[in-house]
Scaffold this active site. Structure first.
Site, PDB file in Angstrom:
ATOM      1  N   LYS A 113      -1.773 -12.121   7.579  1.00 31.89           N
ATOM      2  CA  LYS A 113      -3.185 -11.900   7.921  1.00 31.89           C
ATOM      3  C   LYS A 113      -3.945 -13.215   7.845  1.00 31.89           C
ATOM      4  CE  LYS A 113      -3.753  -6.996   6.900  1.00 31.89           C
ATOM      5  NZ  LYS A 113      -4.600  -5.921   6.374  1.00 31.89           N
ATOM      6  N   ASP A 149      -8.403  -9.361   3.327  1.00 33.08           N
ATOM      7  CA  ASP A 149      -8.259  -8.295   4.310  1.00 33.08           C
ATOM      8  C   ASP A 149      -9.367  -8.300   5.370  1.00 33.08           C
ATOM      9  OD1 ASP A 149      -7.216  -6.152   5.580  1.00 33.08           O
ATOM     10  OD2 ASP A 149      -7.742  -4.669   4.064  1.00 33.08           O
ATOM     11  N   GLU A 191       0.829  -1.213   0.000  1.00 36.32           N
ATOM     12  CA  GLU A 191       0.000   0.000   0.000  1.00 36.32           C
ATOM     13  C   GLU A 191       0.863   1.263   0.000  1.00 36.32           C
ATOM     14  OE1 GLU A 191      -2.853  -0.643   3.229  1.00 36.32           O
ATOM     15  OE2 GLU A 191      -4.162  -1.662   1.790  1.00 36.32           O
ATOM     16  N   GLU A 243     -12.770  -3.007  11.763  1.00 29.15           N
ATOM     17  CA  GLU A 243     -12.809  -2.200  10.532  1.00 29.15           C
ATOM     18  C   GLU A 243     -13.931  -2.625   9.588  1.00 29.15           C
ATOM     19  OE1 GLU A 243      -9.153  -2.240   8.324  1.00 29.15           O
ATOM     20  OE2 GLU A 243     -10.001  -1.089   6.673  1.00 29.15           O
TER      21      GLU A 243
HETATM   22  O1  GCW Z   1      -7.255  -3.188   5.734  1.00 32.56           O
HETATM   23  C1  GCW Z   1      -6.266  -2.291   5.475  1.00 32.56           C
HETATM   24  C2  GCW Z   1      -6.685  -1.074   6.198  1.00 32.56           C
HETATM   25  C3  GCW Z   1      -5.547  -0.113   6.361  1.00 32.56           C
HETATM   26  C4  GCW Z   1      -4.383  -0.840   7.017  1.00 32.56           C
HETATM   27  C5  GCW Z   1      -3.995  -2.016   6.133  1.00 32.56           C
HETATM   28  C6  GCW Z   1      -2.872  -2.855   6.739  1.00 32.56           C
HETATM   29  C7  GCW Z   1      -2.805   0.072   8.545  1.00 32.56           C
HETATM   30  O2  GCW Z   1      -7.752  -0.494   5.526  1.00 32.56           O
HETATM   31  O3  GCW Z   1      -5.994   0.952   7.150  1.00 32.56           O
HETATM   32  O4  GCW Z   1      -3.284   0.003   7.239  1.00 32.56           O
HETATM   33  O5  GCW Z   1      -5.089  -2.863   5.981  1.00 32.56           O
HETATM   34  O6  GCW Z   1      -3.179  -3.862   7.342  1.00 32.56           O
HETATM   35  O7  GCW Z   1      -1.716  -2.505   6.579  1.00 32.56           O
END
Ligand code: GCW
Length: 693
Positions: A371, A376, A297, A404
């Site tokens: 993760k 996500d 990102e 989130e």
């Molecule tokens: O899901 C996304 C989130 C971001 C987050 C990213 C991550 C901290 O929207 O806000 O950044 O994952 O896990 O790095």
């Protein structure tokens, strides 16, 4: 008025926030004993102070002369402190070497001991859970050991307010660690951190990463300008057996060090990290290491220099090794600039594509932080196949405690069940191999004498008095700690523990609350994105429905609905080939639309709306049914809460009542948008003739 006072408790036990699952009353029976705490190290000293406060605050009855509580690390114990029976029992006991603990009770005398002082802290949590009902009148020999070395809370806290807020994806107020561009140093701030440390160490957490994995310019200076202030926080955490981790910016050798490169193979870069890390490690009590989000990102990383993630992680690992510290290197790496027209790129494949080939190339103190799912933190995702692909690498599982994508602590969504499913997931199922559970992948490298092992959760706390915004979201924090300590625990029992400790409810209502919370994850799932397809949230902040919100964006998160059907074809036969990333058994199961579990159908397959699920209804009818039922379930939960509300503190009653009102409003919006969307796309009416707009 502080929460503690409201409940007639000594306010000095918890100063700035609610005591959550550690109200002083839980220690009433401990407070009736004559207590001896042996040792002078910071952890034991803090524990002694806590027990002294509790003796006053929690005293429910007269001290009984016969009752004695002895607390001390093994090295501090000698025969003079223990009665002969207890001393004999200790000789026979197998006190674990690491951060585990042992509790022995004989003839009214109780010993809490551990090899390391941190183990005493975790053991005190056990005592408040188990002895709250009364001092034991039978013999007790209880030994526990954590499943993994590092049980970590990652805070996504920023030092300043920005586009993502003070706490990125935070729903419980501001940061408890930082304010106005600085590290918090005031007495009240440190007292709050102490309360936090007490809470999390009682459930076995032993490390906290203070700052967001997205490290901005200000937070980069935690390594230099702000380091002295960080030491203040670290000292408080360390005195509870909790290590301090910092997220670092991979390009810090340039931004802080003034070098012209951050190339991990450049000697000057290695030297800069070594020197910087030495300063950090010798300044911070209980320094545990770094967390890194690189080439992810838009964050900088080794790819800029044509280097691999292993090169990147290893330069940091080398700098950390002399201090027995670890680098957690995150595997959340994917193309966030994807063209939505490009059907060949599949974000779900990305972590495995990037990291599986690097297995065996990482230093022993580099831990890959993966993760739990491949995309996500959606309400429903398959387990990440990367867990099955790193046999020669230290691996940590990352969960998201902060909600989130699961209602942002406005909706009740208890996640313990989801995490337990992930931790118990057998990667080798259906394939005939030895069972390989995700929790054991995380523990495997330690068994092999290699890397430390870990389970990580993105924290859900902030400066709100109840810590988590939604008072019942405290249970997610609690469940994370308990499951990270022992992934074999039954999540429903963990919920029961939390309810019992946090509230004083009549048994029947306690049972109803457990039931209501236990089903809240599937309730949330039922009125949001269906059958594992995910997303459908409003872009950016991710709250509330927007079915096509991400459909034509660069983020790689699509559902591909058209007039005929919906879902992502991730098969080898006709799709992106993602299913092949799993070991054979699961690869086969997911590949075949007939064996793919219903709840993940649209994650793996694109099917017509008329496709009949194993559960018997068509996809489109399932969408309608679950969305109507989901809203009804929220209505029922809100009504149940009204029966419970009179038995909990007024502030909690009101907080949860308000959250349910918002959840209900939002769930109706989800129901109506999702149902309407599917009806308009498919033209298929609801067989029950309910109102769709
Ligand atoms: O899901 C996304 C989130 C971001 C987050 C990213 C991550 C901290 O929207 O806000 O950044 O994952 O896990 O790095």
């Amino acid at each position: 008025m502080p929460y503690g006072q409201q409940n007639g408790q000594d306010p000095s036990w918890f100063t700035g926030g609610e005591p959550c699952w550690l109200p002083a009353r839980r220690a009433a029976s401990l407070a009736t004993a004559r207590t001896t705490v042996l040792g002078d190290d910071p952890v034991t000293a803090t524990l002694r102070e806590d027990l002294q406060v509790l003796t006053v605050a929690g005293a429910g009855g007269e001290a009984a002369g016969e009752r004695r509580l002895v607390v001390g690390a093994l090295a501090e114990l000698s025969a003079q402190h223990l009665g002969p029976v207890l001393a004999g029992a200790l000789e026979d006991a197998d006190v674990p070497a690491g951060e585990g603990f042992a509790v022995l009770a004989r003839d009214g005398e109780v010993l809490l001991t551990a090899a390391r002082p941190a183990g005493l802290r975790h053991g005190l949590g056990w005592l408040t859970r188990r002895f709250a009902g009364g001092w034991p009148d039978t013999d007790v020999t209880h030994v526990e050991e954590p499943h993994v070395d590092l049980r970590v809370l990652d805070h996504w806290d920023n030092m300043t307010d920005g586009p993502m807020g003070v706490v990125e994806r935070g729903y419980a107020g501001d940061s408890i660690f930082f304010a106005d561009g600085r590290v918090r140093t005031g007495a009240a701030d440190l007292a709050r951190v102490r309360d936090y440390a007490r809470l999390i160490s009682s459930i076995g957490v032993n490390a906290v990463c203070l700052n967001n994995v997205n490290v901005h310019a200000t937070e980069a200076h935690l390594l230099d300008e702000h380091l002295g202030d960080v030491a203040g926080l670290a000292a408080v955490l360390d005195a509870h057996g909790v290590r301090t981790l910092l997220s670092v910016d991979f390009s810090a050798p340039i931004s802080l060090g003034g070098l012209d490169t951050a190339d991990p193979l450049d000697e000057r870069v290695a030297a800069w990290w070594a020197e910087t890390t030495k300063r950090v490690a010798t300044t911070l009590p209980g320094f545990g290491g770094y967390v890194v989000k690189a080439d992810s990102e838009n964050r900088p990383g080794p790819h800029t220099y044509g280097r691999t993630h292993a090169d990147g992680a290893n330069v940091l690992a080398a700098a950390l090794a002399p201090f027995e510290a670890v680098v957690f290197w995150r595997c959340f790496v994917y193309d966030c600039h994807q063209d939505w027209r490009d059907r060949s790129t599949d974000r779900a494949r990305a972590a495995h594509d990037h990291f599986a080939g690097l297995d065996g190339e990482f230093a022993p103190n580099a831990v890959l932080q993966v993760k739990s799912g491949p995309v996500d933190f959606q309400v429903r995702e398959p387990v990440s196949p990367l867990f099955g692909a790193l046999p020669r690498t230290g691996v940590a599982v990352e969960f998201q405690i902060t909600q989130e994508y699961t209602g942002q602590q406005k909706h009740l969504c208890h996640l313990g069940t989801q995490w337990s499913e992930v931790l118990r997931f057998d990667l080798n199922a259906h394939g005939g191999g030895e069972p390989l559970r995700v929790a054991d992948v995380a523990a495997r490298s330690r068994r092999q004498g290699g890397s430390p092992t870990g389970i990580v959760g993105v924290a859900n706390v902030g400066t709100d008095t109840n810590w988590t915004g939604h008072a019942l979201a405290q249970a997610n924090l609690y469940a994370f700690g308990r499951l990270a300590w022992d992934p074999g625990l039954d999540p429903r029992e963990v919920l029961g523990e939390w309810v019992e400790q946090t509230f004083e409810l009549p048994a029947e209502l306690a049972g109803e609350l457990v039931e209501l919370m236990a089903r809240s994850w599937s309730v949330y799932e039922s009125y949001t994105a269906p059958l594992g397809v995910g997303w459908m949230v409003r872009p950016g902040h991710h709250y509330g429905p927007d079915v096509d919100g991400y459909e034509y964006t660069p983020w790689g998160t699509y559902h591909f609905a058209d007039r005929d059907g919906i879902g992502v074809d991730r098969t080898v036969a006709t799709g992106t080939g993602y299913t092949a990333q799993y070991p054979t058994g699961w690869a086969r199961t997911y590949e075949d639309v007939r064996t793919c579990p219903d709840e993940l159908l649209l994650f793996f397959h694109h099917v017509p709306y008329s496709h009949v699920l194993a559960g018997g209804s068509t996809v489109v009818q399932h969408v309608y049914d679950t969305h109507f039922a989901g809203v009804e379930a929220v209505e029922e939960s809100a009504a149940t809460w009204e029966r419970i509300a009179g038995h909990v503190p007024t502030a909690t009653a009101q907080n949860v009542r308000e959250r349910f009102a918002e959840q209900l409003r939002s769930a109706r919006e989800w129901r109506d948008q999702v149902n309407t969307y599917f009806f308009r796309k498919s033209g298929v009416p609801d067989v029950a003739g309910r109102r769709i707009h």
